[in-house]
Design a protein around this motif. Structure first.
Motif, mmCIF file in Angstrom:
data_model
loop_
_atom_site.group_PDB
_atom_site.id
_atom_site.type_symbol
_atom_site.label_atom_id
_atom_site.label_comp_id
_atom_site.label_asym_id
_atom_site.label_seq_id
_atom_site.Cartn_x
_atom_site.Cartn_y
_atom_site.Cartn_z
ATOM 1 N N ASN A 1 -98.793 -42.958 6.169
ATOM 2 C CA ASN A 1 -99.390 -42.005 5.244
ATOM 3 C C ASN A 1 -98.349 -40.996 4.768
ATOM 4 O O ASN A 1 -98.565 -39.798 4.823
ATOM 5 N N SER A 2 -97.187 -41.506 4.321
ATOM 6 C CA SER A 2 -96.156 -40.612 3.818
ATOM 7 C C SER A 2 -95.832 -40.974 2.379
ATOM 8 O O SER A 2 -96.222 -42.024 1.880
ATOM 9 N N THR A 3 -95.098 -40.087 1.711
ATOM 10 C CA THR A 3 -94.763 -40.310 0.314
ATOM 11 C C THR A 3 -93.519 -41.183 0.175
ATOM 12 O O THR A 3 -92.692 -41.254 1.089
ATOM 13 N N HIS A 4 -93.426 -41.836 -0.970
ATOM 14 C CA HIS A 4 -92.288 -42.702 -1.285
ATOM 15 C C HIS A 4 -91.815 -42.364 -2.696
ATOM 16 O O HIS A 4 -92.564 -42.524 -3.649
ATOM 17 N N LYS A 5 -90.590 -41.909 -2.803
ATOM 18 C CA LYS A 5 -90.007 -41.576 -4.107
ATOM 19 C C LYS A 5 -89.836 -42.841 -4.941
ATOM 20 O O LYS A 5 -89.413 -43.885 -4.432
ATOM 21 N N GLY A 6 -90.142 -42.736 -6.228
ATOM 22 C CA GLY A 6 -90.010 -43.865 -7.132
ATOM 23 C C GLY A 6 -88.592 -44.409 -7.190
ATOM 24 O O GLY A 6 -88.383 -45.620 -7.202
ATOM 25 N N GLN A 7 -87.618 -43.518 -7.211
ATOM 26 C CA GLN A 7 -86.220 -43.952 -7.281
ATOM 27 C C GLN A 7 -85.822 -44.735 -6.038
ATOM 28 O O GLN A 7 -85.123 -45.745 -6.125
ATOM 29 N N LEU A 8 -86.293 -44.292 -4.860
ATOM 30 C CA LEU A 8 -85.965 -45.017 -3.626
ATOM 31 C C LEU A 8 -86.646 -46.378 -3.582
ATOM 32 O O LEU A 8 -86.057 -47.360 -3.125
ATOM 33 N N LEU A 9 -87.893 -46.450 -4.070
ATOM 34 C CA LEU A 9 -88.579 -47.746 -4.161
ATOM 35 C C LEU A 9 -87.791 -48.679 -5.087
ATOM 36 O O LEU A 9 -87.606 -49.856 -4.780
#
Length: 171
Positions: free
Chosen positions: A18-26
């Motif tokens: 349940n954590s966030t994922h940056k678009g750039q890292l994805l």
């Protein structure tokens, strides 16, 4: 990996924790551009999957029925934003979003997902970094928050604190 497999991978990454994922890292992890990720997220949302974009990245919230949610109406100036947020998180509340009613655009909603004092500090840093104005500046300080907590008692403590600070709008 084709686009369908990539979107499935994105869903799996977002549901893992349940954590966030940056678009750039994805994008870097999947070997595509950030714009491809934005398009993939839009397609996944169109399929009915609840993905929210927060200032910290994409998040697929875990829907748990044991949470209590309440939409509250508040009003204050720019200088009181952080104090208002602290009133909510110090009792264990989560500020899910902020909403204003704009005369031209109607309802404008931004996801916040502020859970801790550290989240408030990060929000404050970004506010300064971007020289941003709060959404509530469009409505002379009047805005709504969806707040979430583990119990009605916690929500009531938060509301009591907001009343004491004269932030809560009530009859």
């Amino acid at each position: 990996m084709n686009s369908k497999e990539r979107r499935e991978c994105i869903k799996n990454l977002l549901t893992k924790n349940n954590s966030t994922h940056k678009g750039q890292l994805l994008a870097e992890e999947l070997g595509v551009t950030r714009q491809v990720i934005v398009k993939d997220i839009a397609i996944i949302r169109a399929e009915g999957v609840n993905i929210i974009a927060t200032p910290e990245g994409y998040l697929m919230p875990i829907e748990e029925s044991n949470y209590v949610r309440r939409v509250i109406a508040v009003s204050h100036g720019k200088d009181d934003i952080y104090n208002e947020l602290e009133c909510i998180v110090k009792f264990g509340g989560i500020v899910e979003d902020v909403t204003v009613e704009h005369s031209l655009y109607g309802e404008i909603r931004a996801m916040l997902m502020i859970k801790t004092i550290m989240d408030i500090e990060e929000f404050a840093k970004k506010f300064e970094e971007y020289s941003a104005e709060p959404l509530s500046s469009l409505t002379k300080g009047i805005h709504l928050h969806t707040i979430r907590a583990d119990s009605d008692e916690i929500i009531e403590r938060i509301i009591k604190e907001l009343k004491v600070k004269n932030y809560l709008i009530s009859d």
